[in-house]
Design a protein around this motif. Structure first.
Motif, PDB file in Angstrom:
ATOM      1  N   VAL A 191      49.168 -73.268 -72.285  1.00 11.64           N
ATOM      2  CA  VAL A 191      47.764 -73.604 -72.476  1.00 11.64           C
ATOM      3  C   VAL A 191      46.895 -72.368 -72.298  1.00 11.64           C
ATOM      4  O   VAL A 191      45.943 -72.149 -73.046  1.00 11.64           O
ATOM      5  CB  VAL A 191      47.340 -74.706 -71.482  1.00 11.64           C
ATOM      6  CG1 VAL A 191      45.837 -74.960 -71.573  1.00 11.64           C
ATOM      7  CG2 VAL A 191      48.119 -75.985 -71.740  1.00 11.64           C
ATOM      8  N   ARG A 192      47.249 -71.528 -71.321  1.00  8.26           N
ATOM      9  CA  ARG A 192      46.438 -70.340 -71.067  1.00  8.26           C
ATOM     10  C   ARG A 192      46.443 -69.392 -72.255  1.00  8.26           C
ATOM     11  O   ARG A 192      45.393 -68.899 -72.697  1.00  8.26           O
ATOM     12  CB  ARG A 192      46.945 -69.612 -69.830  1.00  8.26           C
ATOM     13  CG  ARG A 192      46.041 -68.458 -69.417  1.00  8.26           C
ATOM     14  CD  ARG A 192      46.651 -67.631 -68.318  1.00  8.26           C
ATOM     15  NE  ARG A 192      47.850 -66.941 -68.789  1.00  8.26           N
ATOM     16  CZ  ARG A 192      48.600 -66.140 -68.028  1.00  8.26           C
ATOM     17  NH1 ARG A 192      48.276 -65.965 -66.764  1.00  8.26           N
ATOM     18  NH2 ARG A 192      49.656 -65.537 -68.515  1.00  8.26           N
ATOM     19  N   LEU A 228      46.878 -59.470 -80.525  1.00  7.49           N
ATOM     20  CA  LEU A 228      46.575 -58.820 -79.253  1.00  7.49           C
ATOM     21  C   LEU A 228      47.255 -59.512 -78.075  1.00  7.49           C
ATOM     22  O   LEU A 228      47.808 -58.859 -77.181  1.00  7.49           O
ATOM     23  CB  LEU A 228      45.056 -58.780 -79.047  1.00  7.49           C
ATOM     24  CG  LEU A 228      44.289 -57.846 -79.997  1.00  7.49           C
ATOM     25  CD1 LEU A 228      42.791 -58.092 -79.892  1.00  7.49           C
ATOM     26  CD2 LEU A 228      44.604 -56.382 -79.678  1.00  7.49           C
ATOM     27  N   VAL A 229      47.204 -60.844 -78.036  1.00  5.46           N
ATOM     28  CA  VAL A 229      47.855 -61.570 -76.945  1.00  5.46           C
ATOM     29  C   VAL A 229      49.365 -61.369 -76.999  1.00  5.46           C
ATOM     30  O   VAL A 229      50.026 -61.163 -75.972  1.00  5.46           O
ATOM     31  CB  VAL A 229      47.490 -63.061 -77.004  1.00  5.46           C
ATOM     32  CG1 VAL A 229      48.313 -63.862 -75.999  1.00  5.46           C
ATOM     33  CG2 VAL A 229      46.013 -63.257 -76.714  1.00  5.46           C
ATOM     34  N   MET A 248      54.713 -68.267 -72.537  1.00  6.27           N
ATOM     35  CA  MET A 248      55.019 -68.197 -73.963  1.00  6.27           C
ATOM     36  C   MET A 248      56.458 -68.645 -74.184  1.00  6.27           C
ATOM     37  O   MET A 248      57.353 -68.378 -73.389  1.00  6.27           O
ATOM     38  CB  MET A 248      54.832 -66.760 -74.467  1.00  6.27           C
ATOM     39  CG  MET A 248      55.083 -66.579 -75.945  1.00  6.27           C
ATOM     40  SD  MET A 248      54.933 -64.832 -76.419  1.00  6.27           S
ATOM     41  CE  MET A 248      53.180 -64.637 -76.162  1.00  6.27           C
ATOM     42  N   ASN A 249      56.701 -69.337 -75.233  1.00  6.71           N
ATOM     43  CA  ASN A 249      58.060 -69.746 -75.567  1.00  6.71           C
ATOM     44  C   ASN A 249      58.803 -68.535 -76.116  1.00  6.71           C
ATOM     45  O   ASN A 249      58.800 -68.258 -77.309  1.00  6.71           O
ATOM     46  CB  ASN A 249      58.009 -70.876 -76.610  1.00  6.71           C
ATOM     47  CG  ASN A 249      59.393 -71.477 -76.835  1.00  6.71           C
ATOM     48  OD1 ASN A 249      60.411 -70.865 -76.529  1.00  6.71           O
ATOM     49  ND2 ASN A 249      59.395 -72.691 -77.373  1.00  6.71           N
ATOM     50  N   GLU A 295      42.254 -58.610 -68.878  1.00 10.90           N
ATOM     51  CA  GLU A 295      42.166 -57.798 -67.667  1.00 10.90           C
ATOM     52  C   GLU A 295      41.844 -58.654 -66.441  1.00 10.90           C
ATOM     53  O   GLU A 295      42.402 -58.457 -65.349  1.00 10.90           O
ATOM     54  CB  GLU A 295      41.091 -56.725 -67.850  1.00 10.90           C
ATOM     55  CG  GLU A 295      40.935 -55.785 -66.675  1.00 10.90           C
ATOM     56  CD  GLU A 295      42.151 -54.898 -66.462  1.00 10.90           C
ATOM     57  OE1 GLU A 295      42.267 -54.298 -65.379  1.00 10.90           O
ATOM     58  OE2 GLU A 295      43.001 -54.805 -67.385  1.00 10.90           O
ATOM     59  N   ALA A 296      40.934 -59.621 -66.632  1.00 14.22           N
ATOM     60  CA  ALA A 296      40.582 -60.500 -65.511  1.00 14.22           C
ATOM     61  C   ALA A 296      41.787 -61.315 -65.057  1.00 14.22           C
ATOM     62  O   ALA A 296      42.041 -61.453 -63.846  1.00 14.22           O
ATOM     63  CB  ALA A 296      39.433 -61.411 -65.918  1.00 14.22           C
ATOM     64  N   PHE A 297      42.559 -61.849 -66.007  1.00 14.93           N
ATOM     65  CA  PHE A 297      43.758 -62.622 -65.647  1.00 14.93           C
ATOM     66  C   PHE A 297      44.801 -61.727 -64.984  1.00 14.93           C
ATOM     67  O   PHE A 297      45.480 -62.133 -64.037  1.00 14.93           O
ATOM     68  CB  PHE A 297      44.356 -63.284 -66.896  1.00 14.93           C
ATOM     69  CG  PHE A 297      43.668 -64.557 -67.279  1.00 14.93           C
ATOM     70  CD1 PHE A 297      43.527 -65.593 -66.377  1.00 14.93           C
ATOM     71  CD2 PHE A 297      43.164 -64.729 -68.560  1.00 14.93           C
ATOM     72  CE1 PHE A 297      42.895 -66.772 -66.734  1.00 14.93           C
ATOM     73  CE2 PHE A 297      42.532 -65.901 -68.927  1.00 14.93           C
ATOM     74  CZ  PHE A 297      42.383 -66.931 -68.016  1.00 14.93           C
TER      75      PHE A 297
END
Length: 882
Positions: free
Chosen positions: A750-751, A800-801, A1-2, A872-874
């Motif tokens: 990108v992610r 949320l992110v 993230m920037n 959670e997976a990441f």
């Protein structure tokens, strides 16, 4: 993230919020002043445009062709269709002529009044439009009916008629009666005899004499009216509609108590639709505010905080209406529901800000620090959400769907105005609240009781199930369809909609035709010959088609009929005679009993005789029970013989028809098919059910292969649908691309961008698949759903992110945070607001509400189930990485 850009946005928002808190009085006063100015300006300048023509760009080729057609043949365009229905074809014709006569007196309201197939010309020459074979059949029927007609012309009384029926019963086997279809004759007289008083069905002498194949079978007539629309009025067609209804009441009172008049056509449909939408949009807006306030109380458990958000929301909505008045000047059939849309979306900013503020207050922060920290924490995501939601609306601005483009300008800008109100008025109001308010706030950890923990315990299972569901949804996508039928988005119970449905089902009356403009009549004839060969085409009309064919042979036949019928003028009626009528009814019953007791006639004739005997007995019993039998006989006589004198007079005139050439056609008819400069109109009527989308599309495609510049109602419907689907595609991919680009530019990840886009893409996919599964097609009103869902759905993902990346590892379980609670209640208020639209009787608005509520529900599930599983997976993968 920037992080630097994210931190910069957070610092800007925090400084803004802090300034509003420190100068709370000034901020509140400025916001209220702007609200008052906006309210005053919008109440004076913001109108409602009910014209459906403005919903699409006027530069689209089919719109240009429609204007050219209207310029060449103004009398054939923009007509109101007045549907006149009565108990018989003759009554309907008489009422239509009477209605047209009254409307023609209102030249200040109507350019033109035209009765297709009506008026002196068609009354005199109508029989020439039958085929030679049909005229020969008519001559045979009139020859068989001649003894009846001659006797009734001599004495047009009920006893005479009943005596004639008795004679027919006694001489069933005579060849002279073969052409009259006696079973059908007895059935029709039974229906008229069985009627009660003046409410019974009238006997149609025209239908009886001409038969079911030749006579007018429908008791309906159409009067076409081109109104002078008052552009200075919101309800431009109201004066014309009022005049039509007033004239209909006069006709019904004078001659046809059973008369029913309904008005349809674009102006009538728009007038009724706008009246309904305005009323329901007002109450839906009020209900949305009340419902949102209740949900705010449930989510915050603070009356003061909920009240502050509601006040902020109301101010933002008022500012948006003021902007709409200045930038657009009016609302249309879609943007008029902007209040509900704004309520559902605008409250999102307030909920996220207030929820974060409450979370900080519970943790022990003071009001000033909590407000500033809220600006720092959620300010950047609020700004980003305003941008992405606005993109969902603005995506329609470059498209040809001008009606939704106007909504996009208004609502997209409204998102920024709502952001301003949230960062200015809301912190000012919260900052003025008593410090003790903190004690009433429920702790944010209670939120966990509302949410399952499956996405955190079994992320792979959640993602596997999601992938399987997505594959199934993709398989359903080919079944997603767009319904271009404009009637299917309107209130099915509206008078204009029902009348239009009747017209579409009436043979030869459908207004959904294709229209062409030829250079002259000769070119029109050539086009007609080519178009007639097309399978989806029922028939093609030019001015030539109103000149009867084989006139010489037909005129000779009519002359022969006039010769053997002789004079048809009926003598004056002798007046009702109760005793003679009852005696004649009794004698008719006796004749039927004797006939049935003897050699049994075939089954159909036997059944009709039984019914005639029962009807005669019932009529005789009613007459015997009447206190005023003479009056009852007069009513019965009116039903059975009332139309006879007029029909005999019209038949006499029709038998005196003369040769017809183009120059003899009525001027009103000529103007509809031949312009003053010689250009000729070609009207193409579709075969089959025009309300079926596939049938109409095949028809238009076939016509356009021969004449690419075709216009008309059918072309307009199909091309409008194509333009809107094209606009949907452009807006959907434009919004998705713009949002993705914005996230990439701001976050440089990108992610993270994919983490936000995945849930909203799934929500859009599942919404489209569900619409296919339950056969809820997209239409003119709800086509904005998918692009709008991208703008709405991305907000929750951003929050949320942002929270997850900002506070990892302390907030690894993002579902336990106030942000997740805010996402849930924000989505719940949005679903509730949109869900109110689902109860509209306007089917387009209802489907808009249904699809939006469904889509936001999918967005909520995707963001609170799928997204946490992805996070959670990441996180687990990162933890396992060396």
């Amino acid at each position: 993230m920037n992080d630097r850009l994210d931190a910069l946005l957070g610092r800007v928002a925090a400084a803004w919020v802090d300034a509003a808190r420190r100068r709370a009085g000034l901020a509140i006063l400025a916001c209220l002043a702007l609200t008052a100015v906006s309210l005053f300006y919008a109440s004076r300048e913001l109108g409602v445009n009910a014209d459906t023509d403005v919903m699409l760009s006027p530069e689209l080729p089919f719109r240009v062709q429609a204007r050219q057609l209207a310029q060449a043949f103004p009398d054939a365009e923009d007509n109101l269709a007045v549907l006149v229905e009565a108990s018989s074809p003759a009554r309907a014709s008489r009422a239509a002529d009477a209605l047209a006569e009254r409307l023609e007196a209102h030249r200040e309201l109507f350019h033109e009044v035209f009765v297709p197939g009506g008026g002196p010309f068609f009354e005199r020459n109508g029989l020439l439009y039958l085929d030679v074979e049909e005229l020969e059949e008519l001559a045979d029927r009139l020859a068989a009916a001649q003894p009846f007609l001659a006797e009734l012309a001599r004495d047009p009384s009920l006893p005479t008629l009943l005596a004639l029926l008795e004679r027919a019963v006694e001489h069933l086997d005579e060849t002279a009666f073969a052409a009259l279809d006696l079973p059908a004759t007895f059935e029709e007289f039974s229906i008229a005899l069985a009627g009660d008083g003046a409410t019974g069905a009238s006997f149609s002498w025209e239908s009886w004499a001409l038969g079911s194949d030749l006579g007018p079978s429908s008791p309906r007539r159409v009067v076409l009216v081109r109104p002078r629309l008052d552009a200075t009025r919101l309800d431009a067609a109201a004066p014309a509609l009022e005049a039509i209804r007033g004239a209909a009441e006069e006709v019904a009172a004078g001659d046809a108590a059973d008369l029913r008049v309904r008005v349809t056509g674009d102006a009538a449909l728009s007038a009724e639709e706008m009246q309904l939408v305005r009323r329901q949009a007002f109450w839906a807006g009020i209900a949305a505010f009340v419902l949102v306030a209740a949900l705010l109380w449930e989510s915050l458990r603070s009356l003061r905080t909920a009240g502050a958000i509601v006040v902020t929301l109301a101010c933002g909505l008022t500012w948006t209406m003021g902007f709409a008045a200045a930038a657009v000047g009016h609302l249309n059939l879609i943007s008029i529901n902007g209040a509900v849309l704004f309520t559902g979306l605008g409250v999102d900013f307030g909920i996220h800000f207030a929820m974060r503020y409450r979370e900080l207050r519970v943790s022990g922060e003071g009001p000033a620090r909590a407000l500033r920290a809220s600006g720092t924490s959620v300010g950047s995501s609020l700004i980003l959400c305003a941008l992405t939601t606005a993109i969902g609306f603005y995506a329609f601005v470059p498209t040809d769907y001008a009606g939704v483009a106007e909504l996009g300008v208004i609502a997209g800008t409204g998102m920024f105005l709502s952001l301003v109100a949230t960062l200015t008025l809301l912190p000012a109001l919260l900052g003025l609240m008593p410090r003790g308010a903190r004690a009433a706030i429920p702790p944010a950890w209670l939120w966990v009781r509302w949410m399952p923990t499956l996405p955190l315990r079994r992320p792979r299972l959640v993602l596997a199930v999601t992938a399987a569901a997505a594959i199934g949804a993709i398989l359903l996508l080919p079944r997603v369809r767009f319904d271009a039928n404009p009637l299917n988005v309107r209130d099915p119970d509206a008078e204009s909609v029902r009348a239009m449905q009747v017209l579409l089902e009436e043979p030869g009356a459908t207004p959904w035709t294709a229209e062409l403009v030829a250079a002259d009549l000769e070119e029109a004839r050539g086009l007609a010959r080519r178009l007639e060969r097309l399978e989806p085409v029922e028939r093609v009309l030019t001015l030539d088609d109103f000149v009867p064919q084989e006139q010489e042979e037909k005129l000779e036949l009519l002359g022969d009929v006039a010769l053997f019928l002789g004079p048809l003028a009926p003598a004056a009626a002798s007046g009702p005679d109760s005793q003679a009528t009852q005696r004649a009814l009794r004698e008719l019953e006796g004749a039927i009993e004797r006939r049935l007791a003897g050699a049994q006639p075939e089954a159909r004739l036997r059944a009709s005789l039984h019914r005639l005997a029962a009807a005669a007995a019932a009529a005789r019993a009613r007459l015997a029970a009447e206190a005023d039998p003479e009056r009852a006989v007069a009513g019965l006589e009116a039903r059975l013989l009332g139309e006879l004198p007029e029909w005999l007079a019209r038949l006499d005139r029709a038998l005196g028809a003369e040769p017809v050439e183009l120059a003899d056609l009525p001027p009103q008819l000529r103007r509809r098919y031949l312009a003053p400069d010689g250009r000729a109109r070609v009207q193409v009527v579709p075969r089959g059910d025009a309300t079926q989308a596939d049938s109409l599309e095949r028809f238009v495609a076939a016509v356009q292969e021969v004449a690419p510049d075709a216009a008309g109602g059918a072309v307009g419907i199909v091309e409008s649908g194509r333009a809107i689907v094209r606009a949907l595609r452009e807006a959907l991919f434009g919004a998705l691309g713009a949002i993705a680009l914005l996230l990439l530019l701001l976050w440089r990840s990108v992610r993270d961008t994919l983490l936000v886009l995945t849930p909203l893409s799934l929500a859009a996919l599942f919404t489209a698949a569900t619409s296919a599964a339950v056969d809820l097609p997209f239409n003119f009103a709800d086509v904005i759903v998918l692009p709008l869902l991208l703008g709405i759905g991305v907000d929750s993902g951003i929050h949320l992110v942002h929270r997850h990346r900002e506070h990892v590892p302390t907030d690894r379980d993002v579902l336990h945070t106030g942000t997740a609670r805010a996402v849930f209640f924000s989505a719940l208020t949005t679903i509730s607001s949109f869900g109110l639209l689902a109860f509209s009787t306007h089917r387009g608005i209802a489907s808009l509400g249904q699809l939006l509520a469904l889509g936001v529900t999918y967005t909520l599930v995707a963001n609170l189930v799928v997204l946490p599983a992805l996070l959670e997976a990441f996180t687990r993968r990162r933890a396992r990485s060396p």
